[in-house]
Write a protein that holds these residues in place. Structure first.
Motif: not given
Length: 123
Positions: A69-96
């Motif tokens: 789930t992606i979300s953002r809080d513009n008041a905090k100048n922050t974007v989030y990526l909530q990652m659940n049920s992670l799998k080995p194939e999700d292994t990576a470098d993540y970039y915004c």
């Protein structure tokens, strides 16, 4: 100019959760669409999720739909990526990434990129 700094990566077991954060700075950040991309070792960069400046429009890659789930809080100048049920194939470098052209799964739509945070999912 927009500066982006990711955090929240780490090592997690299969089925676990992580929340990535992307702290942004810059006067026009709040009007930009934001995206999350990832690059696994030996593979090309791929789209993960994106969100419009208002937060109203969200897109996800099929591989993460229902788990991330992606979300953002513009008041905090922050974007989030909530990652659940992670799998080995999700292994990576993540970039915004940030860009003024709206939500897109194409990296070419984004002008600014962070340095990345590594996510490792153990089996």
């Amino acid at each position: 100019q927009v500066q982006l700094v990711e955090s929240g990566g780490g090592l997690v077991q299969t089925g676990g959760s992580l929340r990535l954060s992307c702290a942004a700075s810059g006067r026009t950040w709040g009007s930009y669409a934001m995206g999350w991309f990832r690059q696994a070792p030996g593979k090309e960069r791929e789209f993960v999720a994106a969100i419009s400046w208002s937060g109203f429009t969200k897109n996800y890659a099929d591989s993460v739909k229902g788990r991330f789930t992606i979300s953002r809080d513009n008041a905090k100048n922050t974007v989030y990526l909530q990652m659940n049920s992670l799998k080995p194939e999700d292994t990576a470098d993540y970039y915004c990434a940030a860009g003024p052209r709206g939500v897109s799964s194409s990296g070419s739509y984004y002008d600014y990129w962070g340095q990345g945070t590594r996510v490792t999912v153990s089996s």
